[in-house]
Design an enzyme around this catalytic site. Structure first.
Site, PDB file in Angstrom:
ATOM      1  N   HIS A  72      36.300  37.776  28.704  1.00 13.47           N
ATOM      2  CA  HIS A  72      36.898  38.775  29.588  1.00 13.47           C
ATOM      3  C   HIS A  72      37.561  38.077  30.776  1.00 13.47           C
ATOM      4  O   HIS A  72      37.042  37.094  31.305  1.00 13.47           O
ATOM      5  CB  HIS A  72      35.879  39.816  30.045  1.00 13.47           C
ATOM      6  N   ASP A  74      38.440  39.681  33.688  1.00 13.43           N
ATOM      7  CA  ASP A  74      38.130  40.258  34.994  1.00 13.43           C
ATOM      8  C   ASP A  74      36.897  39.584  35.593  1.00 13.43           C
ATOM      9  O   ASP A  74      36.046  39.041  34.887  1.00 13.43           O
ATOM     10  CB  ASP A  74      37.916  41.772  34.892  1.00 13.43           C
ATOM     11  N   ASP A 104      31.724  32.860  34.869  1.00 12.51           N
ATOM     12  CA  ASP A 104      31.753  34.177  34.212  1.00 12.51           C
ATOM     13  C   ASP A 104      33.155  34.765  34.256  1.00 12.51           C
ATOM     14  O   ASP A 104      33.464  35.565  35.116  1.00 12.51           O
ATOM     15  CB  ASP A 104      30.750  35.091  34.918  1.00 12.51           C
ATOM     16  N   GLU A 136      35.681  44.195  31.573  1.00 11.05           N
ATOM     17  CA  GLU A 136      34.340  44.043  31.002  1.00 11.05           C
ATOM     18  C   GLU A 136      33.275  44.386  32.027  1.00 11.05           C
ATOM     19  O   GLU A 136      32.247  44.988  31.697  1.00 11.05           O
ATOM     20  CB  GLU A 136      34.148  42.605  30.503  1.00 11.05           C
ATOM     21  N   GLU A 137      33.530  43.997  33.279  1.00 11.90           N
ATOM     22  CA  GLU A 137      32.514  44.145  34.320  1.00 11.90           C
ATOM     23  C   GLU A 137      32.243  45.602  34.696  1.00 11.90           C
ATOM     24  O   GLU A 137      31.253  45.892  35.357  1.00 11.90           O
ATOM     25  CB  GLU A 137      32.926  43.356  35.572  1.00 11.90           C
ATOM     26  N   GLU A 164      30.283  34.087  26.878  1.00 14.16           N
ATOM     27  CA  GLU A 164      29.558  34.375  28.111  1.00 14.16           C
ATOM     28  C   GLU A 164      28.666  33.184  28.474  1.00 14.16           C
ATOM     29  O   GLU A 164      28.269  32.398  27.605  1.00 14.16           O
ATOM     30  CB  GLU A 164      28.699  35.630  27.940  1.00 14.16           C
ATOM     31  N   HIS A 358      28.250  36.155  39.383  1.00 12.44           N
ATOM     32  CA  HIS A 358      28.304  37.236  40.375  1.00 12.44           C
ATOM     33  C   HIS A 358      27.825  36.794  41.757  1.00 12.44           C
ATOM     34  O   HIS A 358      27.751  37.629  42.663  1.00 12.44           O
ATOM     35  CB  HIS A 358      27.478  38.456  39.930  1.00 12.44           C
TER      36      HIS A 358
END
Length: 384
Positions: A72, A74, A104, A136-137, A164, A358
């Site tokens: 992903h 984003d 990530d 995705e997030e 991931e 994150h």
């Protein structure tokens, strides 16, 4: 150019795109298309929303049985986080590469793209597909579109590696992620005259209490030998918004809750019980007081889990690519379950640790990227 140098060059460029989920990722997707096309990639861009896009690109023959490399594009926001430097400018210190998305999961995307020249030069019997998505997030929204379009087009890849951050461990299963917001509409009034109002907050709290009651049943439903931590489906109350003053009966309330099912039957069990309680108990009571009262689900996002498959072709491929035999399961969600639902065997394996995702000063190490490049460098040999 060496693989690592090429990967770092691409990663630096990817990090410079501030592709936070609330913003457009289209410039990044267009850059990836422009990068891949000189290597003969056939690129398809899909979207169901303005400013955001997926790319599905293919190198190799137009036949079934290809391998998807998926990630992903984003990233989560940086607002309110204490970064040591600009999060969208990659920097290296002590073999660690810092920047939003390094772990990530732009590190995996960069490594996969760095291998494009080698895939293009190889005599592939089956194609390599790049599948890079948006949002995705916030619910795997882009992957839903991409997989649907893949199925509609009749494309039949055999396997997908979702990159991931797993510290390059082979992950064969994960829980689903279901998020809901339920809104209660009552009738406001003065708190001294409760019979004239319908207290939305009170009904919301009864709804929450029912969810907590249902939650108590979930540990006993865990399959024997479950490898998840915790071993059962979980359910959490995450938000409750209501009220404007101490002496005003609230006419609005909203409950945000989520569950992470390890099996579809758990999801169905929770949904059936809370829906019947809402339909048969709460809503009739509210409407008996005032017919304008209502309960409505205003947001729902259900991301499928990845169910372990003892005959998984994707797991077999990654075992061959990495030389590893051990497989694990995780509790966080990914897009892998969507590919599995689309008929594609899926596995999760990528550089970096989820523990860094994150967070401020997110990073991926050179060592992890090197391990990823070593794995992807063997892909062409697997597709002969």
């Amino acid at each position: 150019m060496e693989r690592m140098d090429k990967t770092l060059e691409i990663l630096e460029r990817l990090i410079a795109f501030p592709s936070i989920s609330s913003e457009s990722n289209r410039d990044l997707i267009d850059w990836i298309a422009a990068y891949l096309e000189p290597y003969g990639a056939r690129c398809q861009i899909t979207s169901d929303t303005d400013g955001k896009a997926n790319i599905f690109a293919t190198i190799g023959p137009d036949v079934d049985g290809g391998l998807i490399l998926s990630g992903h594009t984003d990233v989560v926001p940086v607002a309110g986080q204490d970064w040591s430097a600009d999060p969208f400018t990659m920097r290296e210190e002590g073999g660690l590469l810092y920047g939003r998305g390094t772990c990530d999961m732009k590190g995996f995307i960069a490594a996969a793209l760095a291998l494009a020249p080698e895939f293009a030069a190889a005599d592939l019997a089956r194609p390599v597909h790049y599948a890079f998505t948006y949002d995705e997030e916030i619910g795997c929204l882009g992957a839903r579109v991409l997989v649907d379009e893949m199925v509609k087009a009749g494309l039949k890849p055999s396997a997908a590696i979702i990159g991931e951050p797993t510290s390059m461990r082979i992950i064969e299963g994960h829980k689903g992620c279901c998020e809901y917001t339920t809104e209660f509409t009552g009738v406001e009034g003065h708190s001294s005259l409760p019979d004239l109002g319908v207290n939305a907050l009170e009904y919301a709290t009864r709804y929450v209490s029912k969810l907590m009651e249902i939650r108590q049943d979930l540990p006993a439903r865990a399959p024997e030998g479950s490898r998840f931590d915790p071993p059962h489906t979980t359910l959490q109350i995450c938000e409750l918004h209501s009220g404007v003053a101490h002496n005003v009966i609230p006419n609005k309330a909203a409950v945000g809750w989520e569950m992470r099912p390890i099996q579809q039957s758990d999801r169905d069990y929770v949904r059936e019980r809370i829906e019947s309680f809402t339909r048969d108990v709460l809503l009739p009571e509210m409407k008996a007081k005032n017919p304008v009262a209502n309960i409505e689900e205003i947001f729902a996002s259900e991301v499928a889990g990845l169910e372990p498959d003892p005959d998984s072709e994707a797991v077999a491929i990654v075992r061959a690519l990495t030389g590893g035999n051990e497989t694990e399961v995780v509790s966080f969600g990914t897009e892998a379950g969507l590919f599995q639902q689309g008929g594609v065997s899926a596995v999760i394996c990528g550089p970096g640790s989820i523990e860094q995702a994150h967070k401020p000063d997110e990073y991926v190490s050179r060592d992890q990227l090197a391990a990823c490049l070593e794995m992807l460098g063997r892909v062409a040999g697997q597709l002969h």
